[in-house]
Design a protein around this motif. Structure first.
Motif, PDB file in Angstrom:
ATOM      1  N   SER A   6       0.828  -1.214   0.000  1.00  0.00           N
ATOM      2  CA  SER A   6       0.000   0.000   0.000  1.00  0.00           C
ATOM      3  C   SER A   6       0.864   1.267   0.000  1.00  0.00           C
ATOM      4  N   SER A   7       1.983   1.251   0.702  1.00  0.00           N
ATOM      5  CA  SER A   7       2.845   2.433   0.688  1.00  0.00           C
ATOM      6  C   SER A   7       3.492   2.629  -0.681  1.00  0.00           C
ATOM      7  N   ILE A   8       3.866   1.552  -1.346  1.00  0.00           N
ATOM      8  CA  ILE A   8       4.416   1.666  -2.703  1.00  0.00           C
ATOM      9  C   ILE A   8       3.359   2.219  -3.658  1.00  0.00           C
ATOM     10  N   MET A   9       2.112   1.745  -3.532  1.00  0.00           N
ATOM     11  CA  MET A   9       1.045   2.246  -4.391  1.00  0.00           C
ATOM     12  C   MET A   9       0.775   3.728  -4.130  1.00  0.00           C
ATOM     13  N   ILE A  10       0.826   4.141  -2.873  1.00  0.00           N
ATOM     14  CA  ILE A  10       0.622   5.556  -2.546  1.00  0.00           C
ATOM     15  C   ILE A  10       1.751   6.392  -3.136  1.00  0.00           C
ATOM     16  N   CYS A  11       2.973   5.872  -3.073  1.00  0.00           N
ATOM     17  CA  CYS A  11       4.118   6.603  -3.627  1.00  0.00           C
ATOM     18  C   CYS A  11       4.037   6.751  -5.140  1.00  0.00           C
ATOM     19  N   PHE A  12       3.313   5.864  -5.811  1.00  0.00           N
ATOM     20  CA  PHE A  12       3.133   5.995  -7.254  1.00  0.00           C
ATOM     21  C   PHE A  12       1.881   6.782  -7.620  1.00  0.00           C
ATOM     22  N   ILE A  13       0.812   6.613  -6.863  1.00  0.00           N
ATOM     23  CA  ILE A  13      -0.462   7.241  -7.218  1.00  0.00           C
ATOM     24  C   ILE A  13      -0.441   8.742  -6.967  1.00  0.00           C
ATOM     25  N   ILE A  14       0.072   9.186  -5.830  1.00  0.00           N
ATOM     26  CA  ILE A  14       0.070  10.619  -5.517  1.00  0.00           C
ATOM     27  C   ILE A  14       0.887  11.434  -6.528  1.00  0.00           C
ATOM     28  N   PRO A  15       2.115  11.032  -6.879  1.00  0.00           N
ATOM     29  CA  PRO A  15       2.819  11.810  -7.926  1.00  0.00           C
ATOM     30  C   PRO A  15       2.114  11.780  -9.281  1.00  0.00           C
ATOM     31  N   MET A  16       1.477  10.662  -9.618  1.00  0.00           N
ATOM     32  CA  MET A  16       0.750  10.604 -10.892  1.00  0.00           C
ATOM     33  C   MET A  16      -0.425  11.581 -10.895  1.00  0.00           C
ATOM     34  N   ILE A  17      -1.134  11.672  -9.792  1.00  0.00           N
ATOM     35  CA  ILE A  17      -2.256  12.608  -9.708  1.00  0.00           C
ATOM     36  C   ILE A  17      -1.748  14.048  -9.795  1.00  0.00           C
ATOM     37  N   MET A  19       1.051  15.113 -11.247  1.00  0.00           N
ATOM     38  CA  MET A  19       1.491  15.373 -12.625  1.00  0.00           C
ATOM     39  C   MET A  19       0.307  15.545 -13.569  1.00  0.00           C
ATOM     40  N   LEU A  20      -0.756  14.771 -13.373  1.00  0.00           N
ATOM     41  CA  LEU A  20      -1.949  14.898 -14.207  1.00  0.00           C
ATOM     42  C   LEU A  20      -2.600  16.273 -14.025  1.00  0.00           C
ATOM     43  N   PHE A  21      -2.759  16.710 -12.784  1.00  0.00           N
ATOM     44  CA  PHE A  21      -3.311  18.044 -12.534  1.00  0.00           C
ATOM     45  C   PHE A  21      -2.410  19.130 -13.105  1.00  0.00           C
ATOM     46  N   ALA A  22      -1.109  18.980 -12.961  1.00  0.00           N
ATOM     47  CA  ALA A  22      -0.179  20.003 -13.453  1.00  0.00           C
ATOM     48  C   ALA A  22      -0.250  20.123 -14.966  1.00  0.00           C
ATOM     49  N   THR A  23      -0.335  19.012 -15.665  1.00  0.00           N
ATOM     50  CA  THR A  23      -0.382  19.084 -17.132  1.00  0.00           C
ATOM     51  C   THR A  23      -1.720  19.606 -17.640  1.00  0.00           C
ATOM     52  N   THR A  24      -2.809  19.300 -16.942  1.00  0.00           N
ATOM     53  CA  THR A  24      -4.106  19.776 -17.439  1.00  0.00           C
ATOM     54  C   THR A  24      -4.325  21.245 -17.137  1.00  0.00           C
TER      55      THR A  24
END
Length: 117
Positions: A6-17, A19-24
């Protein structure tokens, strides 16, 4: 194991979110011709934006960077001396210094260090 996953998934999901907000939200919708020109002040260029560049200055700068990196490689040699075999240390250090001095002599012989002719 579940905590690690779960910590690995959080470390991947939060930066992806993020980056997605930043690009949009960072896209500029207004394209201005003046802002896309080479000079942002709004004036059209009267002459070429390219200025002549001294090749000698470039060579001196590259040589400086090369020897600067080599100094950064020489500094740890003194620290390694205490923990390594003195004979192997002396051979490797002398080989490194001979290569550096040979390169310096070659650049000097080619006339790279002559700033004005």
């Amino acid at each position: 194991m579940l905590i690690l996953f779960s910590s690995i998934m959080i470390c991947f999901i939060i930066p992806m979110i993020v980056m997605l907000f930043a690009t949009t939200f960072s896209k500029k919708l207004i394209h201005d011709r003046e802002k896309s020109s080479p000079f942002e002040c709004g004036f059209d260029p009267k002459s070429s934006a390219r200025m002549p560049f001294s090749l000698r200055f470039f060579l001196i700068a590259v040589i400086f960077l090369i020897f600067d990196v080599e100094i950064a490689l020489i500094l740890p040699i003194v620290i390694i001396m205490k923990t390594s075999n003195i004979f192997v240390w002396m051979l490797s250090t002398m080989f490194f210094m001979i290569v550096l001095l040979t390169g310096l002599y070659y650049e000097w012989y080619q006339g790279t260090f002559k700033w004005a002719e």
